[in-house]
Design an enzyme around this catalytic site. Structure first.
Site, mmCIF file in Angstrom:
data_model
loop_
_atom_site.group_PDB
_atom_site.id
_atom_site.type_symbol
_atom_site.label_atom_id
_atom_site.label_comp_id
_atom_site.label_asym_id
_atom_site.label_seq_id
_atom_site.Cartn_x
_atom_site.Cartn_y
_atom_site.Cartn_z
ATOM 1 N N GLY A 109 -21.917 10.634 0.208
ATOM 2 C CA GLY A 109 -23.173 9.942 -0.020
ATOM 3 C C GLY A 109 -23.962 10.509 -1.176
ATOM 4 O O GLY A 109 -24.722 9.793 -1.833
ATOM 5 N N GLU A 132 -14.700 11.128 2.041
ATOM 6 C CA GLU A 132 -14.873 10.525 3.362
ATOM 7 C C GLU A 132 -13.563 10.371 4.123
ATOM 8 O O GLU A 132 -13.541 10.417 5.359
ATOM 9 C CB GLU A 132 -15.550 9.152 3.225
#
Length: 258
Positions: A109, A132
Site C-alpha cells: 500500500g 502482497e
C-alpha cells in the site's frame, strides 16, 4: 484538523504532510487514510496552497497496509465497507499537485500510495515493492494498474509475481520516480520543487495536471482534444497575457492566479 496519524505543516504556499505511525513503519490503516483524505481535501480547497508534499520517515514512506487491520476481514465485510475505495481513492479528486517524497520502504500500500501522487522524488535509499502475494492476496489499491503504466508490463509482472523490491536507481531508470536525490536532502529537494510549481499560475498548473492524467485514461485523439480546449481556455486569463508580455519584455512575470 488535529490528526493522530499525520504531522501537518504549511510553509508559505506548500503544505507538507508526514505519515506518522513510527512504531508501525507508517503502515496504512483506515484511521490514517481518513485523516489523509481530509487533509488533502482541506489543502485542495485552500486558495493559499499551491502544492502538497507527502512524505514519511527516514526508515519508511509506508511499509504497507496495516495487516493486523485486514487479517480478520471476510469477503462481504471488505465489499460492504468498500475497503480501500472509500477513503484511499479520494486522492484522485485532488486537483492541486501532490508530490511523494519517498525515503526507505514504500511497499504494498505504501508503493500504491506513492503512485497515487502526481510524481515521486526518491531518496537514494528508497525501496519500492508490491509483496502482497507473500500473504496470499494481490495489490488492491492500484498496484496491478498504475505500476504497469509506470514501468511497463514485464517489470510490473516481475514485482507483483515475485515480490521483489526495486531500488531507487532502478525505479528512476524504469520511470517509476522522477528523480533520485541523497537521502539527507530529500525533503529540501521536494519542497523546492513544490515551491517552483507554486510560482506558476494555479489554474494553469491544475489544467496541466488534468491533461497529463487524461493521457492515461482516454484514446490519443480524445486526449489531444481535451488538451487543446484547455490550452485555448488559458488565452482568456490574466496570467497568460502577463506571462507572454513578461517574456517579450524580458522581465519576470507577476502572476495573480486569475
Amino acid at each position: 484538523m488535529n490528526p493522530e496519524n499525520l504531522l501537518l505543516e504549511v510553509d508559505g504556499p506548500v503544505a507538507l504532510i508526514r505519515l506518522h505511525r513510527p512504531r508501525q513503519l507508517n503502515a496504512l490503516n483506515d484511521a490514517l487514510m481518513d485523516e489523509l483524505a481530509q487533509a488533502l481535501q482541506q489543502y485542495d480547497a485552500d486558495p493559499a496552497i499551491g502544492c502538497v508534499v507527502l512524505t514519511g520517515s527516514d526508515k519508511a514512506f509506508a511499509a504497507g497496509a496495516d495487516i493486523s487491520a485486514m487479517a480478520t476481514k471476510d469477503h462481504m465485510q471488505a465489499y460492504g465497507e468498500d475497503f480501500i475505495t472509500r477513503n484511499w481513492e479520494r486522492m484522485r479528486s485532488v486537483r492541486k499537485p501532490v508530490i511523494a517524497a519517498v525515503a526507505g520502504y514504500a511497499l504494498g500500500g505504501g508503493c500504491e500510495l506513492a503512485m497515487m501522487c502526481d510524481f515521486i522524488i526518491a531518496a537514494d535509499d528508497a525501496r519500492f515493492g508490491q509483496p502482497e502475494i507473500r500473504i496470499g492476496i494481490i495489490p488492491g489499491a492500484g498496484g496491478t494498474q498504475r505500476l504497469p503504466r509506470a514501468v511497463g508490463k514485464s517489470k510490473a509482472m516481475d514485482m507483483v509475481l515475485t515480490a521483489r523490491m526495486m531500488d531507487a536507481a532502478e525505479a528512476e531508470r524504469a520511470g517509476l520516480v522522477s528523480r533520485v536525490v541523497p537521502a539527507a536532502s530529500l525533503l529540501q529537494e521536494a519542497m523546492e520543487v513544490a515551491r517552483t510549481i507554486c510560482s506558476f499560475p494555479r489554474q494553469t498548473v491544475m489544467m496541466a495536471k488534468e491533461c497529463v492524467h487524461r493521457a492515461f485514461e482516454t484514446p490519443l485523439a480524445d486526449g489531444l482534444m481535451f488538451e487543446r480546449r484547455l490550452f485555448h481556455s488559458l488565452f482568456g486569463t490574466h496570467d497568460q497575457r502577463e506571462g507572454m508580455a513578461a517574456f517579450l519584455e524580458k522581465r519576470q512575470p507577476h502572476f495573480e492566479n486569475r
